[in-house]
Scaffold this active site. Structure first.
Site, PDB file in Angstrom:
ATOM      1  N   TRP A  13      -2.684  -4.340   4.502  1.00 16.22           N
ATOM      2  CA  TRP A  13      -3.835  -3.503   4.854  1.00 16.22           C
ATOM      3  C   TRP A  13      -5.114  -3.969   4.186  1.00 16.22           C
ATOM      4  O   TRP A  13      -6.172  -4.045   4.813  1.00 16.22           O
ATOM      5  CB  TRP A  13      -3.548  -2.027   4.565  1.00 16.22           C
ATOM      6  N   ASP A  72      -8.640   3.006   0.183  1.00 20.71           N
ATOM      7  CA  ASP A  72      -7.945   3.332   1.429  1.00 20.71           C
ATOM      8  C   ASP A  72      -6.679   4.072   1.015  1.00 20.71           C
ATOM      9  O   ASP A  72      -5.735   3.461   0.518  1.00 20.71           O
ATOM     10  CB  ASP A  72      -7.609   2.035   2.191  1.00 20.71           C
ATOM     11  N   LYS A 102      -0.252   9.640   8.825  1.00 20.05           N
ATOM     12  CA  LYS A 102       0.827   9.402   7.873  1.00 20.05           C
ATOM     13  C   LYS A 102       1.223  10.711   7.202  1.00 20.05           C
ATOM     14  O   LYS A 102       2.383  11.060   7.154  1.00 20.05           O
ATOM     15  CB  LYS A 102       0.408   8.382   6.809  1.00 20.05           C
TER      16      LYS A 102
HETATM   17  C1  LIG Z   1      -1.917   3.094   8.904  1.00 22.54           C
HETATM   18  C2  LIG Z   1      -2.901   2.516   7.970  1.00 22.54           C
HETATM   19  C3  LIG Z   1      -4.155   2.064   8.384  1.00 22.54           C
HETATM   20  C4  LIG Z   1      -4.583   1.969   9.841  1.00 22.54           C
HETATM   21  O1  LIG Z   1      -4.775   3.117  10.459  1.00 22.54           O
HETATM   22  P1  LIG Z   1      -5.222   3.125  12.010  1.00 22.54           P
HETATM   23  O2  LIG Z   1      -5.227   4.570  12.274  1.00 22.54           O
HETATM   24  O3  LIG Z   1      -4.209   2.366  12.800  1.00 22.54           O
HETATM   25  O4  LIG Z   1      -6.559   2.536  12.100  1.00 22.54           O
HETATM   26  C5  LIG Z   1      -5.041   1.580   7.441  1.00 22.54           C
HETATM   27  N1  LIG Z   1      -4.703   1.534   6.135  1.00 22.54           N
HETATM   28  C6  LIG Z   1      -3.482   1.930   5.708  1.00 22.54           C
HETATM   29  C7  LIG Z   1      -3.166   1.847   4.260  1.00 22.54           C
HETATM   30  C8  LIG Z   1      -2.559   2.435   6.603  1.00 22.54           C
HETATM   31  O5  LIG Z   1      -1.353   2.835   6.171  1.00 22.54           O
END
Ligand SMILES: *Cc1c(COP(=O)(O)O)cnc(C)c1O
Length: 374
Positions: free
Chosen positions: A102, A176, A200
């Site tokens: 990521w 993030d 998530k």
């Molecule tokens: C799932 C995830 C993303 C991406 O999310 P999208 O909704 O597909 O843009 C970004 N960063 C992390 C750490 C993730 O787990």
């Protein structure tokens, strides 16, 4: 399958049953309003109440200080990989700590809008460790430092946030926290901005949570779309454009569920117990293995491999032992355990909605499979 299974998906992921049941009960007529939430004006008094409550609950649950804005946006984590540099970089440079798939994506996307500098990387370890903050090569002019605090694919998590001030660096930290938001507390005094997609640990995909410190607003690039300019979004209370109303409603139901569970502190204790149970089983087993260094193993995403008869980790999901494991798991009501294609093997995502009974059921299945393995 007549009953609900234990769902180990990395995302979109399991949502607490009580939340889904309440949403189902209110689907066609929300609290006597005569309409469903999806059908309401986002500016009407019904939705305004839902929105205000969800925002207040998010703030209370995460202990977000008053000098931070809570924004409900769209575009997901990947959208934020562009939106953050458009808002914070001023077209100059930003530092990135690359600890998995990521953060790798984040640095690539940022290069469209600013000059990214890789301050540290754990690529040499195959993203199974985290680089010590004292070793980061932070640059003087960087407008922010980007860290992915839980790498969903590699299963590596920062168990304490880096303290940039203690490293003599005044640069704002951007995190993030998509895949562990609401699973643990956040030290806001170390953070300038945090973002996360909802799918998530919050609710359905489509909503993005952004928490941004007030003093970071006001520097968006000219090319930044108005709907993605934090200053515009904050000024309009996340109502500049039509927000993802149903996603906000579902997030709000999850927040109420979290409060009934005892809040983030109670969930954090449960998440510690769930992760300990699963990792100690993996470490005690001859068949299963987890490659991540013990001090940075994720409480949320647990990648693991089965070994072949030669002791080597089996990467390919189509390999017969892996295929038998996945088929047997599905028959036992344990879903979506296949690992991410870039890593292979298996992954059990055990977010807030996964009860410890689900983790125990997985371990029981894994133990049985080990005894009778193909
Ligand atoms: C799932 C995830 C993303 C991406 O999310 P999208 O909704 O597909 O843009 C970004 N960063 C992390 C750490 C993730 O787990």
């Amino acid at each position: 399958m007549n009953e609900r299974a234990y769902n180990f998906s990395a995302g979109p992921a399991a949502i607490p049953l009580e939340v889904l049941q309440q949403a189902a009960a209110e689907m066609t007529n929300w609290q006597g309003s005569g309409m469903g939430v999806m059908e309401m004006s986002h500016r009407g008094k019904e939705f305004t109440a839902i929105h205000t409550q969800a925002q207040a609950d998010a703030r209370a649950l995460l202990g977000v200080p008053e000098n931070f804005h809570i924004l409900f946006m769209q575009g997901g984590g990947i959208g934020e990989n562009a939106i953050v540099p458009m808002n914070l970089s001023r077209g100059e440079s930003a530092d990135f700590v690359v600890t998995g798939a990521w953060s790798e994506k984040s640095v690539k996307e940022a290069a469209k809008y600013c000059s990214p500098n890789t301050a540290a990387s754990s690529e040499n370890s195959g993203f199974t460790t985290l680089p010590e903050p004292s070793s980061w090569r932070l640059s003087a002019g960087a407008r922010y430092v980007h860290v992915c605090t839980n790498e969903t694919i590699h299963g590596v998590e920062f168990h304490s946030l880096p303290d940039l001030k203690a490293l003599g660096c005044d640069t704002p930290l951007v995190i993030d926290f998509s895949s562990h938001v609401f699973s643990r507390s956040v030290d806001w005094h170390k953070v300038g901005l945090a973002f996360g997609g909802a799918q998530k640990n919050i609710g359905p995909a489509g909503l993005t949570l952004v928490v941004v410190r007030d003093d970071l607003l006001g520097h968006a690039l000219k090319i930044c779309p108005s709907a993605f300019d934090y200053t515009v979004v904050a000024k309009h209370g996340s109502m500049y454009n039509t927000p993802p109303t149903y996603g906000i409603y579902m997030a709000g139901l999850t927040f109420q569920w979290l409060k009934r569970q005892g809040g983030v502190a109670a969930l954090e204790q449960r998440n510690i117990a769930k992760a300990q149970l699963l990792y100690s089983f993996l470490d005690s087993s001859a068949l299963y293995t987890n490659p991540v260094a013990h001090d940075c193993r994720s409480r949320m995403n647990v990648p693991f491999f089965l070994r072949g008869d030669d002791g080597q980790a089996l990467i390919d999901a189509e390999q017969p032992r892996n295929a038998a494991f996945l088929a047997g798991a599905k028959a036992a009501g344990l879903l979506q355990l296949k690992g991410h294609k870039s890593v292979g093997g298996m992954r059990a995502s055990i977010y807030n909605a996964m009860p410890i009974e689900g983790v125990q059921a997985l371990i029981d299945y894994m133990r049985d499979f080990e005894k009778t393995k193909a």
